[in-house]
Design a protein around this motif. Structure first.
Motif, PDB file in Angstrom:
ATOM      1  N   LYS A  64     -57.680  71.017  41.286  1.00 41.03           N
ATOM      2  CA  LYS A  64     -56.966  71.625  42.425  1.00 41.03           C
ATOM      3  C   LYS A  64     -57.786  71.478  43.693  1.00 41.03           C
ATOM      4  O   LYS A  64     -59.006  71.632  43.678  1.00 41.03           O
ATOM      5  CB  LYS A  64     -56.678  73.097  42.136  1.00 41.03           C
ATOM      6  CG  LYS A  64     -55.518  73.311  41.175  1.00 41.03           C
ATOM      7  CD  LYS A  64     -55.278  74.796  40.917  1.00 41.03           C
ATOM      8  CE  LYS A  64     -54.127  74.984  39.942  1.00 41.03           C
ATOM      9  NZ  LYS A  64     -53.919  76.420  39.596  1.00 41.03           N
ATOM     10  N   ASP A  65     -57.118  71.189  44.777  1.00 40.43           N
ATOM     11  CA  ASP A  65     -57.728  71.002  46.098  1.00 40.43           C
ATOM     12  C   ASP A  65     -58.501  69.688  46.227  1.00 40.43           C
ATOM     13  O   ASP A  65     -59.067  69.411  47.291  1.00 40.43           O
ATOM     14  CB  ASP A  65     -58.670  72.161  46.466  1.00 40.43           C
ATOM     15  CG  ASP A  65     -57.949  73.500  46.485  1.00 40.43           C
ATOM     16  OD1 ASP A  65     -58.541  74.486  46.053  1.00 40.43           O
ATOM     17  OD2 ASP A  65     -56.772  73.538  46.914  1.00 40.43           O
ATOM     18  N   ARG A  66     -58.521  68.875  45.162  1.00 43.57           N
ATOM     19  CA  ARG A  66     -59.159  67.553  45.250  1.00 43.57           C
ATOM     20  C   ARG A  66     -58.170  66.431  44.973  1.00 43.57           C
ATOM     21  O   ARG A  66     -58.253  65.362  45.584  1.00 43.57           O
ATOM     22  CB  ARG A  66     -60.326  67.446  44.250  1.00 43.57           C
ATOM     23  CG  ARG A  66     -61.438  68.433  44.485  1.00 43.57           C
ATOM     24  CD  ARG A  66     -62.665  68.127  43.618  1.00 43.57           C
ATOM     25  NE  ARG A  66     -62.370  68.207  42.190  1.00 43.57           N
ATOM     26  CZ  ARG A  66     -62.543  67.210  41.341  1.00 43.57           C
ATOM     27  NH1 ARG A  66     -62.994  66.037  41.749  1.00 43.57           N
ATOM     28  NH2 ARG A  66     -62.264  67.380  40.044  1.00 43.57           N
ATOM     29  N   PHE A  67     -57.243  66.653  44.052  1.00 47.42           N
ATOM     30  CA  PHE A  67     -56.263  65.633  43.665  1.00 47.42           C
ATOM     31  C   PHE A  67     -54.886  66.014  44.196  1.00 47.42           C
ATOM     32  O   PHE A  67     -54.545  67.197  44.266  1.00 47.42           O
ATOM     33  CB  PHE A  67     -56.165  65.512  42.152  1.00 47.42           C
ATOM     34  CG  PHE A  67     -57.366  64.925  41.468  1.00 47.42           C
ATOM     35  CD1 PHE A  67     -58.561  64.706  42.140  1.00 47.42           C
ATOM     36  CD2 PHE A  67     -57.303  64.600  40.113  1.00 47.42           C
ATOM     37  CE1 PHE A  67     -59.668  64.165  41.493  1.00 47.42           C
ATOM     38  CE2 PHE A  67     -58.398  64.062  39.452  1.00 47.42           C
ATOM     39  CZ  PHE A  67     -59.581  63.853  40.151  1.00 47.42           C
ATOM     40  N   THR A  68     -54.093  64.998  44.528  1.00 42.06           N
ATOM     41  CA  THR A  68     -52.709  65.213  44.960  1.00 42.06           C
ATOM     42  C   THR A  68     -51.792  64.243  44.238  1.00 42.06           C
ATOM     43  O   THR A  68     -52.005  63.028  44.303  1.00 42.06           O
ATOM     44  CB  THR A  68     -52.566  65.017  46.471  1.00 42.06           C
ATOM     45  OG1 THR A  68     -53.447  65.909  47.168  1.00 42.06           O
ATOM     46  CG2 THR A  68     -51.131  65.301  46.912  1.00 42.06           C
ATOM     47  N   ILE A  69     -50.783  64.783  43.567  1.00 39.91           N
ATOM     48  CA  ILE A  69     -49.779  63.947  42.914  1.00 39.91           C
ATOM     49  C   ILE A  69     -48.552  63.864  43.810  1.00 39.91           C
ATOM     50  O   ILE A  69     -48.181  64.844  44.463  1.00 39.91           O
ATOM     51  CB  ILE A  69     -49.419  64.503  41.516  1.00 39.91           C
ATOM     52  CG1 ILE A  69     -48.544  63.505  40.746  1.00 39.91           C
ATOM     53  CG2 ILE A  69     -48.752  65.871  41.611  1.00 39.91           C
ATOM     54  CD1 ILE A  69     -48.335  63.875  39.279  1.00 39.91           C
ATOM     55  N   SER A  70     -47.952  62.681  43.858  1.00 39.90           N
ATOM     56  CA  SER A  70     -46.727  62.485  44.626  1.00 39.90           C
ATOM     57  C   SER A  70     -45.893  61.412  43.938  1.00 39.90           C
ATOM     58  O   SER A  70     -46.380  60.733  43.034  1.00 39.90           O
ATOM     59  CB  SER A  70     -47.054  62.080  46.072  1.00 39.90           C
ATOM     60  OG  SER A  70     -47.776  60.853  46.096  1.00 39.90           O
ATOM     61  N   ARG A  71     -44.657  61.280  44.382  1.00 40.73           N
ATOM     62  CA  ARG A  71     -43.785  60.272  43.770  1.00 40.73           C
ATOM     63  C   ARG A  71     -42.834  59.724  44.811  1.00 40.73           C
ATOM     64  O   ARG A  71     -42.485  60.399  45.788  1.00 40.73           O
ATOM     65  CB  ARG A  71     -43.009  60.844  42.579  1.00 40.73           C
ATOM     66  CG  ARG A  71     -42.074  61.976  42.914  1.00 40.73           C
ATOM     67  CD  ARG A  71     -41.543  62.651  41.655  1.00 40.73           C
ATOM     68  NE  ARG A  71     -40.500  61.890  40.973  1.00 40.73           N
ATOM     69  CZ  ARG A  71     -40.007  62.202  39.780  1.00 40.73           C
ATOM     70  NH1 ARG A  71     -40.479  63.246  39.122  1.00 40.73           N
ATOM     71  NH2 ARG A  71     -39.055  61.467  39.229  1.00 40.73           N
ATOM     72  N   ASP A  72     -42.436  58.484  44.577  1.00 39.93           N
ATOM     73  CA  ASP A  72     -41.422  57.824  45.391  1.00 39.93           C
ATOM     74  C   ASP A  72     -40.281  57.488  44.441  1.00 39.93           C
ATOM     75  O   ASP A  72     -40.392  56.545  43.645  1.00 39.93           O
ATOM     76  CB  ASP A  72     -42.003  56.556  46.030  1.00 39.93           C
ATOM     77  CG  ASP A  72     -41.022  55.866  46.972  1.00 39.93           C
ATOM     78  OD1 ASP A  72     -39.799  55.935  46.728  1.00 39.93           O
ATOM     79  OD2 ASP A  72     -41.487  55.240  47.935  1.00 39.93           O
ATOM     80  N   ASN A  73     -39.229  58.284  44.496  1.00 37.37           N
ATOM     81  CA  ASN A  73     -38.145  58.113  43.530  1.00 37.37           C
ATOM     82  C   ASN A  73     -37.437  56.772  43.696  1.00 37.37           C
ATOM     83  O   ASN A  73     -36.998  56.175  42.710  1.00 37.37           O
ATOM     84  CB  ASN A  73     -37.147  59.258  43.658  1.00 37.37           C
ATOM     85  CG  ASN A  73     -37.726  60.579  43.178  1.00 37.37           C
ATOM     86  OD1 ASN A  73     -38.552  60.615  42.274  1.00 37.37           O
ATOM     87  ND2 ASN A  73     -37.298  61.671  43.801  1.00 37.37           N
ATOM     88  N   ALA A  74     -37.330  56.284  44.907  1.00 37.40           N
ATOM     89  CA  ALA A  74     -36.669  54.989  45.133  1.00 37.40           C
ATOM     90  C   ALA A  74     -37.455  53.853  44.484  1.00 37.40           C
ATOM     91  O   ALA A  74     -36.867  52.889  43.980  1.00 37.40           O
ATOM     92  CB  ALA A  74     -36.511  54.732  46.622  1.00 37.40           C
TER      93      ALA A  74
END
Length: 121
Positions: A64-74
């Motif tokens: 937490k506070d070091r890693f970031t998850i994200s996604r591009d659904n397209a």
């Protein structure tokens, strides 16, 4: 045939950054939760971060506070931005996704092949 292909692993110094990517391909009609797991030598595989189709995220306390998850659904792609990396983050990182595909017409869990992250002290 559904495939998850990961990229972005490598060797980095303590305090450095890496960005992992995982792209899904195949006859896909939907993707629900996506996530990143890791397995260090001699340890069990653990969930690092997950993200729902709507963008709700969850992290293990150690990142937490070091890693970031994200996604591009397209693009059917999930990312893991890893900052302030530590030697204890060294592991093989695996992408996981709950994917609906043809010809089964149902949702199943799929895994990537893994990408190695090594953090030197």
């Amino acid at each position: 045939q559904v495939q998850l292909v990961e990229s972005g692993g490598g060797l980095v110094q303590d305090g450095g950054s890496l960005r992992l990517s995982c792209a899904a391909s195949g006859s896909i009609f939907g993707i629900r939760d996506m996530g990143w797991y890791r397995q260090a030598p001699g340890k069990q595989r653990e969930l690092v971060a997950s993200i729902t189709a709507g963008g709700i995220t969850n992290y293990v306390d150690s990142v937490k506070d070091r890693f970031t998850i994200s996604r591009d659904n397209a693009k059917k792609t999930v990312y893991l931005q890893m900052n302030r990396l530590k030697p204890e983050d060294t592991a093989v990182y695996y992408c996981n996704a709950n994917i609906g595909s043809y010809p089964t017409g149902s949702y199943m869990n799929f895994w990537g092949q893994g990408t190695r992250v090594t953090v030197s002290s």
